[in-house]
Write a protein that holds these residues in place. Structure first.
Motif, PDB file in Angstrom:
ATOM      1  N   ARG A   7       0.834  -1.207   0.000  1.00 12.19           N
ATOM      2  CA  ARG A   7       0.000   0.000   0.000  1.00 12.19           C
ATOM      3  C   ARG A   7       0.863   1.249   0.000  1.00 12.19           C
ATOM      4  O   ARG A   7       0.555   2.231  -0.691  1.00 12.19           O
ATOM      5  N   ALA A   8       1.938   1.221   0.786  1.00 13.91           N
ATOM      6  CA  ALA A   8       2.831   2.379   0.850  1.00 13.91           C
ATOM      7  C   ALA A   8       3.507   2.623  -0.492  1.00 13.91           C
ATOM      8  O   ALA A   8       3.590   3.763  -0.959  1.00 13.91           O
ATOM      9  N   VAL A   9       3.977   1.566  -1.120  1.00 13.86           N
ATOM     10  CA  VAL A   9       4.632   1.703  -2.423  1.00 13.86           C
ATOM     11  C   VAL A   9       3.641   2.227  -3.459  1.00 13.86           C
ATOM     12  O   VAL A   9       3.969   3.103  -4.269  1.00 13.86           O
ATOM     13  N   GLU A  10       2.430   1.728  -3.426  1.00 14.92           N
ATOM     14  CA  GLU A  10       1.410   2.202  -4.364  1.00 14.92           C
ATOM     15  C   GLU A  10       1.107   3.682  -4.129  1.00 14.92           C
ATOM     16  O   GLU A  10       0.956   4.453  -5.074  1.00 14.92           O
ATOM     17  N   ALA A  11       1.050   4.109  -2.862  1.00 14.23           N
ATOM     18  CA  ALA A  11       0.823   5.525  -2.546  1.00 14.23           C
ATOM     19  C   ALA A  11       1.980   6.372  -3.074  1.00 14.23           C
ATOM     20  O   ALA A  11       1.768   7.457  -3.626  1.00 14.23           O
ATOM     21  N   LEU A  12       3.205   5.875  -2.918  1.00 14.40           N
ATOM     22  CA  LEU A  12       4.374   6.587  -3.446  1.00 14.40           C
ATOM     23  C   LEU A  12       4.293   6.742  -4.957  1.00 14.40           C
ATOM     24  O   LEU A  12       4.626   7.787  -5.503  1.00 14.40           O
ATOM     25  N   ARG A  13       3.857   5.712  -5.629  1.00 16.94           N
ATOM     26  CA  ARG A  13       3.770   5.759  -7.100  1.00 16.94           C
ATOM     27  C   ARG A  13       2.794   6.806  -7.595  1.00 16.94           C
ATOM     28  O   ARG A  13       2.941   7.313  -8.703  1.00 16.94           O
TER      29      ARG A  13
END
Length: 77
Positions: A7-13
């Motif tokens: 979820r964090a990586v997706e938010a960063l993207r």
């Protein structure tokens, strides 16, 4: 259930490139440390609100240094 890291990586993207770079560097800095970072209980509500804003996609535009300085000016009596 989706892993919190995913979820964090997706938010960063979804973030603007400059913000992604800053946060990615911060993550790497923290990950390279062997000690854990404890959040002061006094700051926990603000941290949780920030995470909730990320989850909602509510981002603030501006230079990171200016945003941090403005946040501290609002919170300091």
């Amino acid at each position: 259930m989706v892993d919190i890291l995913d979820r964090a990586v997706e938010a960063l993207r979804r973030m603007p490139a400059a913000d992604r770079e800053s946060l990615a560097q911060a993550i790497l800095t923290v990950a390279d440390k062997e000690t854990s970072l404890d959040i002061d209980p006094e700051h926990l509500p603000a941290v949780l609100e920030g995470l909730a804003q990320i989850e909602r996609g509510a981002y603030v535009e501006g230079e990171p240094e200016d945003l941090v300085a403005a946040a501290f000016r609002r919170r300091v009596p």
